[in-house]
Design a protein around this motif. Structure first.
Motif, PDB file in Angstrom:
ATOM      1  N   ARG A 127       0.839  -1.184   0.000  1.00  0.00           N
ATOM      2  CA  ARG A 127       0.000   0.000   0.000  1.00  0.00           C
ATOM      3  C   ARG A 127       0.882   1.245   0.000  1.00  0.00           C
ATOM      4  O   ARG A 127       2.035   1.217   0.411  1.00  0.00           O
ATOM      5  CB  ARG A 127      -0.948   0.008   1.208  1.00  0.00           C
ATOM      6  N   ARG A 128       0.334   2.342  -0.470  1.00  0.00           N
ATOM      7  CA  ARG A 128       1.036   3.625  -0.513  1.00  0.00           C
ATOM      8  C   ARG A 128       0.207   4.659   0.228  1.00  0.00           C
ATOM      9  O   ARG A 128      -1.014   4.512   0.360  1.00  0.00           O
ATOM     10  CB  ARG A 128       1.258   4.059  -1.959  1.00  0.00           C
ATOM     11  N   PRO A 129       0.847   5.718   0.724  1.00  0.00           N
ATOM     12  CA  PRO A 129       0.087   6.754   1.417  1.00  0.00           C
ATOM     13  C   PRO A 129      -0.915   7.432   0.472  1.00  0.00           C
ATOM     14  O   PRO A 129      -0.615   7.692  -0.691  1.00  0.00           O
ATOM     15  CB  PRO A 129       1.157   7.745   1.881  1.00  0.00           C
ATOM     16  N   THR A 130      -2.087   7.700   0.988  1.00  0.00           N
ATOM     17  CA  THR A 130      -3.083   8.465   0.243  1.00  0.00           C
ATOM     18  C   THR A 130      -2.716   9.945   0.307  1.00  0.00           C
ATOM     19  O   THR A 130      -2.399  10.476   1.378  1.00  0.00           O
ATOM     20  CB  THR A 130      -4.482   8.255   0.834  1.00  0.00           C
ATOM     21  N   LEU A 131      -2.747  10.622  -0.820  1.00  0.00           N
ATOM     22  CA  LEU A 131      -2.412  12.038  -0.887  1.00  0.00           C
ATOM     23  C   LEU A 131      -3.652  12.900  -0.695  1.00  0.00           C
ATOM     24  O   LEU A 131      -4.716  12.593  -1.240  1.00  0.00           O
ATOM     25  CB  LEU A 131      -1.782  12.366  -2.246  1.00  0.00           C
ATOM     26  N   PRO A 132      -3.564  13.980   0.095  1.00  0.00           N
ATOM     27  CA  PRO A 132      -4.704  14.892   0.209  1.00  0.00           C
ATOM     28  C   PRO A 132      -5.149  15.369  -1.171  1.00  0.00           C
ATOM     29  O   PRO A 132      -4.328  15.672  -2.030  1.00  0.00           O
ATOM     30  CB  PRO A 132      -4.139  16.045   1.049  1.00  0.00           C
ATOM     31  N   PHE A 133      -6.448  15.397  -1.366  1.00  0.00           N
ATOM     32  CA  PHE A 133      -7.024  15.757  -2.667  1.00  0.00           C
ATOM     33  C   PHE A 133      -6.436  14.889  -3.784  1.00  0.00           C
ATOM     34  O   PHE A 133      -6.358  15.322  -4.936  1.00  0.00           O
ATOM     35  CB  PHE A 133      -6.809  17.238  -2.983  1.00  0.00           C
ATOM     36  N   ASN A 134      -6.032  13.663  -3.434  1.00  0.00           N
ATOM     37  CA  ASN A 134      -5.483  12.715  -4.406  1.00  0.00           C
ATOM     38  C   ASN A 134      -4.255  13.272  -5.122  1.00  0.00           C
ATOM     39  O   ASN A 134      -3.964  12.891  -6.263  1.00  0.00           O
ATOM     40  CB  ASN A 134      -6.552  12.318  -5.433  1.00  0.00           C
TER      41      ASN A 134
END
Length: 313
Positions: free
Chosen positions: A287-294
């Motif tokens: 898994r990878r970190p989710t970025l704010p506003f993708n």
């Protein structure tokens, strides 16, 4: 919601990025009329598009994964149902009615839509379920369509509606339905007019497959994927916030805004990380970190200045 299951994709079916990029110049010479002629079947047809300004230095999700791992409940609730059950769907002829608080309401045929300023844009797509893709869409800014109907000063929102065809969409048949039909969605007008917001008519150099929302769908890359409504037949400008299908079905879990926000968990799972489809092998659980506003915060965060994004989820 359906739990994530990695797609089973034979290696021979994956289009390598270098082959895709080399053939894009050839596809760019195809006339829009050829694309339109081939769009009536479930098979995609070459679609003319110029390279757009929006792209990513990230590996594209294989086309086979994009077209075989979908949420499109009109064709069924399992991930493979849209690809398996959409063969009878007829995306031509097609028309999109644009009305409401506009000076010049109009119905756009598919041939009109294909004459819009079409370009290719590579966007991240983040599903609320915790998986993501990188997709080379072909489309045009929603704002270009709205300009043609002259929104009135009282218009504050844009609503969208999907087609209802139980004879062609088996997920709409039967006594017990997973969702009420038609599927509806909405945006604030400034979100709809943002340069990142597009109406997509293709992907990977071809017209949209039925399972991906043929012949035209919304793409709003900084919001969870269910906001990007598929197979649109009506767009209306309104003064009041429009109804949206998932908010109506479960307002606690799905808000109107649905911006990708790793700090706001879904009530049943974390949104802090995501699994990129097709990355690290078919059975990878990395898994990878989710970025704010993708990852599109620099472009869109200003739309929400002063708002509590935990309350307005």
């Amino acid at each position: 919601m359906v739990a994530y299951r990695p797609p089973h994709i034979p290696a021979s079916a994956i289009t390598p990025r270098d082959i895709y990029l080399s053939r894009r110049s050839f596809l760019g010479t195809a006339a829009a009329g050829v694309a339109l002629a081939g769009a009536g079947s479930a098979l995609a047809a070459p679609l003319q598009a110029k390279p757009g300004a929006y792209t990513l230095d990230e590996k594209l999700t294989p086309k086979e994964a994009i077209t075989s791992y979908n949420n499109f409940y009109e064709f069924g609730t399992d991930k493979g149902d849209p690809a398996s059950n959409s063969g009878d769907f007829k995306p031509t002829p097609w028309a999109v009615k644009v009305d409401g608080l506009v000076g010049k309401p109009k119905e756009f045929g598919l041939e009109d839509l294909l004459k819009m300023p079409i370009e290719e844009r590579t966007y991240r797509m983040r599903c609320v379920e915790g998986w993501s893709m990188v997709i080379p869409w072909i489309g045009f800014p929603l704002a270009a369509l709205l300009d043609q109907v002259e929104p009135q000063g009282s218009a504050k929102y844009v609503s969208f509606e999907t087609v209802v065809r139980p004879s062609e969409m088996p997920g709409q048949k039967g006594l017990f339905q997973p969702l009420p039909w038609p599927y509806v969605e909405g945006l604030r007008l400034d979100e709809a007019r943002h340069p990142l917001t597009i109406l997509a008519v293709g992907l990977y150099g071809e017209t949209l497959p039925n399972q991906n929302g043929a012949p035209i769908r919304l793409v709003v890359p900084w919001k969870y994927g269910f906001k990007s409504i598929k197979s649109i037949v009506r767009i209306s400008l309104t003064e009041q916030q429009p109804e949206t299908t998932w908010k109506n079905s479960n307002a606690r879990e799905y808000g109107f805004y649905s911006n990708v926000n790793p700090a706001v968990d879904h009530p049943r799972w974390s949104q802090a990380t995501e699994q990129r489809i097709g990355e690290g092998g078919f059975f990878s659980t990395a898994r990878r970190p989710t970025l704010p506003f993708n990852g599109y915060g620099e472009e869109v965060a200003g739309l929400y200045a002063g708002m509590d994004l935990k309350a307005n989820y």
